[in-house]
Scaffold this active site. Structure first.
Site, short mmCIF file in Angstrom:
data_model
loop_
_atom_site.label_atom_id
_atom_site.label_comp_id
_atom_site.label_asym_id
_atom_site.label_seq_id
_atom_site.Cartn_x
_atom_site.Cartn_y
_atom_site.Cartn_z
N SER A 108 5.26 11.96 -11.64
CA SER A 108 3.86 12.37 -11.50
C SER A 108 3.55 13.78 -11.95
CB SER A 108 3.42 12.22 -10.04
OG SER A 108 3.07 10.89 -9.79
N PHE B 275 4.91 -4.84 -7.09
CA PHE B 275 5.65 -3.60 -7.37
C PHE B 275 6.47 -3.15 -6.15
CE2 PHE B 275 1.94 -3.44 -10.22
CZ PHE B 275 2.61 -3.41 -11.42
N ALA B 276 6.63 -4.03 -5.18
CA ALA B 276 7.41 -3.70 -3.99
C ALA B 276 8.87 -4.06 -4.24
CB ALA B 276 6.88 -4.46 -2.79
N TYR C 286 -3.83 9.43 -2.31
CA TYR C 286 -3.12 9.51 -3.60
C TYR C 286 -3.11 8.14 -4.26
CZ TYR C 286 0.52 11.17 -6.81
OH TYR C 286 1.23 11.55 -7.92
N SER C 287 -3.49 8.09 -5.54
CA SER C 287 -3.56 6.81 -6.24
C SER C 287 -3.20 6.99 -7.71
CB SER C 287 -4.96 6.21 -6.14
OG SER C 287 -5.05 5.02 -6.91
N ASN C 288 -2.15 6.29 -8.14
CA ASN C 288 -1.76 6.33 -9.54
C ASN C 288 -2.79 5.68 -10.44
OD1 ASN C 288 1.10 7.50 -9.61
ND2 ASN C 288 1.19 6.06 -7.92
N GLY D 137 7.07 14.60 -8.44
CA GLY D 137 7.03 13.37 -9.21
C GLY D 137 8.18 12.46 -8.86
#
Length: 379
Positions: free
Chosen positions: A83, A143-144, A187-189, A326
């Site tokens: 990140s 995505f887990a 927080y969000s990608n 990140g």
């Protein structure tokens, strides 16, 4: 740990931090702090660099680059920076704002019609500082990677897949928003994939092209790359691992399109520290845009952070520092500097031992505090 996920989330207001006045800590203390990452925190390898007034004053390595060969982690090695990519993307958006091509307070819908629901009520600024409410696509069950079975699927199939930013955004916005725009922080990608699309729409060039042209090339960051779909870390590097029931599994090679504008960057500690120094020292953004970047909203309570526009403010025992953490499979990165651009620390580690993983963030915070505040006096 996945592309761009906030690595402080086991667990940046406006205002400049007072530049630290303590001398650069002793090399021995810094090395001990780095060794804690591979000792009590269970990382397979870790490297770090401290810069002060434009020069590297300490570089350290701990642990190994490869669990099989036991070669030491290369102090000048390249690594996946996760990140930290967000700060580079935000820098480009702010440069476009200075050129009056983007208004931070205009709705995202104006440039990207139909990309996100309720886009007419979500501003560019809210997307940049994670107050838009857009759900993180990485929270989707696909995505887990928590079970041994899921990790083996990641190793065999998922890490090689090419994923499109708009498809990932669609996954994120298909989930319930965290809150109405501007009514919270999360927080969000997904936010930074949206910003990558915004840069392309405004400039006609891909966001990677603009980051290269506007940031990497002018600063001479020759060991920093935006790999797109390329799977290798090109230069000398430490390997990243997953801990499976049968032992370590090498996850170094992967298709970073799973991260894109939210976290695909590859770099070195020296390049990242020089970037942080140039950014906070006023050599990348005009004063007005740097002021926007460092205007923050409340983020996490522990560790105490606030979030600006692609930049985090972290509270230490002697003041605030600015940068970004990140994380991506096999790698974590921490980049922070004082507000004057005088002193920086860049750290890369390869988390491995899940029994010790909870100690990684405390060990990193100790090393950051040591860098800026000096050794704590014995009581």
């Amino acid at each position: 740990m996945v592309a761009g996920a906030s690595v402080f989330a086991l667990a940046p207001g406006a205002g400049a931090a007072t530049p630290p006045t303590v001398p650069v800590p002793q090399r021995t203390a810094l090395q001990q702090g780095l060794d804690a990452l591979t000792g009590r925190a269970g990382a397979s390898g870790a490297i770090a660099e401290v810069r002060d007034h434009g020069r590297a004053v300490w570089r350290g390595t701990s642990g190994v680059a490869d669990l099989a060969t036991r070669q030491p982690a290369p102090v000048d090695g390249e690594f996946r920076a996760g990140s930290v990519t967000k700060t580079f993307v935000a820098t480009v958006v702010l440069q476009l704002s200075a050129e009056h091509r983007i208004d931070l307070d205009e709705p995202i819908e104006r440039h990207l019609p139909g990309l996100v629901p309720n886009g007419g009520n979500i501003t560019v600024r809210q997307v940049m500082n994670h107050t838009a409410g857009l759900a993180d696509f990485l929270e989707d069950p696909r995505f887990a990677y928590e079970s041994d079975e899921a990790l083996r699927r990641l190793l065999a199939v998922d890490r090689w897949q090419t994923l499109q930013a708009r498809d990932l955004i669609a996954i994120g916005v298909s989930r319930q928003p965290y809150f109405p725009p501007g009514q919270g922080w999360h927080y969000s990608n997904t936010d930074y994939l949206v910003l990558g699309e915004l840069v392309q729409r405004v400039t006609g060039n891909g966001w990677r092209t603009e980051v290269n042209r506007r940031v990497l090339q002018p600063l001479g960051l020759r060991h920093t790359f935006l790999p797109g779909t390329a799977t290798a870390v090109p230069g000398p590097h430490s390997h990243g691992y997953l801990a499976l029931s049968g032992g370590p599994a090498d996850i170094t090679e992967l298709n970073p399109s799973m991260a894109g504008a939210a976290g695909e960057l590859i770099s070195t500690t020296d390049d990242l520290a020089r970037f942080n120094a140039a950014l906070l020292g006023g050599r990348v953004l005009a004063p007005a845009q740097l002021a926007e970047m460092t205007t923050t909203v409340a983020a996490d309570e522990q560790p105490p952070t606030r979030y600006g526009l692609g930049l985090m403010q972290l509270r230490t025992s002697c003041g605030e520092v600015w940068g970004h953490p990140g994380g991506i499979h096999g790698y974590v990165t921490y980049l922070f500097g004082d507000r004057s651009g005088t002193r920086q620390i860049a750290i890369s580690a390869n988390p491995y031992d899940p029994q010790k993983g909870a100690e990684l963030t405390p060990a990193v915070l100790d090393l950051i505090d040591l860098t800026f505040c000096g050794p704590k006096s014995a009581s």
